[in-house]
Design a protein around this motif. Structure first.
Motif, PDB file in Angstrom:
ATOM      1  N   VAL A  18       0.847  -1.081   0.169  1.00 31.68           N
ATOM      2  CA  VAL A  18       0.122   0.066   0.198  1.00 31.68           C
ATOM      3  C   VAL A  18       0.899   1.351   0.010  1.00 31.68           C
ATOM      4  N   TYR A  19       0.817   2.088  -1.184  1.00 34.73           N
ATOM      5  CA  TYR A  19       1.698   3.310  -1.037  1.00 34.73           C
ATOM      6  C   TYR A  19       0.654   4.629  -0.356  1.00 34.73           C
ATOM      7  N   ASP A  20      -0.618   4.612  -0.514  1.00 36.46           N
ATOM      8  CA  ASP A  20      -1.375   5.702   0.188  1.00 36.46           C
ATOM      9  C   ASP A  20      -2.770   5.199   0.303  1.00 36.46           C
ATOM     10  N   ASP A  71      -4.788   4.644   8.983  1.00 30.77           N
ATOM     11  CA  ASP A  71      -5.395   3.142   9.063  1.00 30.77           C
ATOM     12  C   ASP A  71      -5.120   2.179   7.996  1.00 30.77           C
ATOM     13  N   ALA A  72      -5.079   0.954   8.560  1.00 31.81           N
ATOM     14  CA  ALA A  72      -4.907  -0.255   7.552  1.00 31.81           C
ATOM     15  C   ALA A  72      -6.320  -0.297   6.807  1.00 31.81           C
ATOM     16  N   LEU A  73      -6.110  -0.897   5.664  1.00 28.34           N
ATOM     17  CA  LEU A  73      -7.299  -1.337   4.817  1.00 28.34           C
ATOM     18  C   LEU A  73      -8.188  -2.338   5.380  1.00 28.34           C
TER      19      LEU A  73
END
Length: 271
Positions: free
Chosen positions: A3-5, A63-65
């Motif tokens: 994940v980049y953003d 926050d994490a997805l």
């Protein structure tokens, strides 16, 4: 990949007079549709001006997805990286694995249990007919359009374990997809991008009045697979470009709304 953003878009419904208070952990907040300005007041408190309209804003999150998506590539049954696969020919397998990290607590027979949030996940990709043939999708479908093949698969990660379907005779044969896999014979492999949409909206507002028997679950779950046939409806309207692609997937998700009955049976089974 990684994940980049993470960006989040939110809508605040305007229901009256006075300032509008929101609680948000986002940074780099910006108004995307109006000219209302905001003031940060305290920890995670954002107060917006009220100009009589709904407020649409966007921000970034740390926050994490809620669902992780892992893509694994195989060439002739040997795992390879995306870079290694580029330009190669042979039997290619692309597997999407999903990890549901979101859960909620519910009451079952007077006891509090933790279950996975019921997400429906759809992954898709464009595969050129010049490079891909004999395409098969596990837990999904393919649609041919001009010189392109659109491979789309679906899954509901974590739901089967939450419902403990294998523990009951009436539901032990119910198979809820947990992953998506695409196989094809490939010449000079290339893949511009994949897209994955994750939604909990398909399982909202379910009418359980006519779904009293757990035995109905098996037949109703088949409706999810049948709903994917709706992909072919309107495929000819698909044009190049990500915006049109997004619109097409939204139409697909609308087609999968036929899942409601099956999802209702699942909730009935959980109860």
């Amino acid at each position: 990949g990684k994940v980049y953003d993470v960006s989040v878009e939110a809508v605040l419904k305007n229901e009256g007079e006075g300032e509008i208070t929101d609680y948000s952990t986002l940074s780099d907040i910006r108004n995307t549709e109006g000219d209302e300005e905001f003031t940060e007041k305290g920890s995670n408190v954002v107060v917006w001006e009220n100009h009589g309209e709904d407020i649409h804003y966007k921000g970034t999150s740390t926050d994490a997805l809620p669902v992780d998506v892992k893509i694994t590539y195989y060439l002739n049954d040997k795992q390879v990286t995306a870079d290694e696969l580029k330009g190669q020919s042979g039997k290619v397998r692309i597997r999407f694995d999903y990890t549901n990290k979101s859960s909620l607590k519910v009451e079952v027979n007077g006891k509090t249990v933790e279950v996975s949030t019921p997400f429906v996940v759809c992954s898709a990709m464009f595969l050129s007919s010049d490079n891909f043939s004999n395409i098969e999708v596990t837990n999904g479908k393919t649609v041919e359009m001009n010189d392109q093949n659109i491979a789309i698969g679906y899954a509901m990660p974590g739901l089967s374990d939450s419902l403990q379907l294998k523990n009951y005779e009436a539901t032990e044969e119910v198979d809820i997809p947990e992953y998506v896999e695409v196989t094809a014979d490939v010449t000079d492999f290339s893949l511009d991008f994949t897209a994955t949409i994750i939604s909990s909206g398909l399982l909202e507002d379910m009418d359980l009045k006519d779904l009293d028997k757990v035995e109905e679950m098996s037949d109703n779950m088949k409706k999810l697979e049948e709903a994917t046939d709706k992909l072919s409806d309107g495929a000819g309207a698909l044009e190049e470009g990500m915006e049109t692609y997004k619109t097409y997937l939204n139409q697909y998700l609308s087609g999968v709304a036929a899942l409601d009955q099956g999802a209702g049976a699942l909730e009935s089974g959980l109860q």
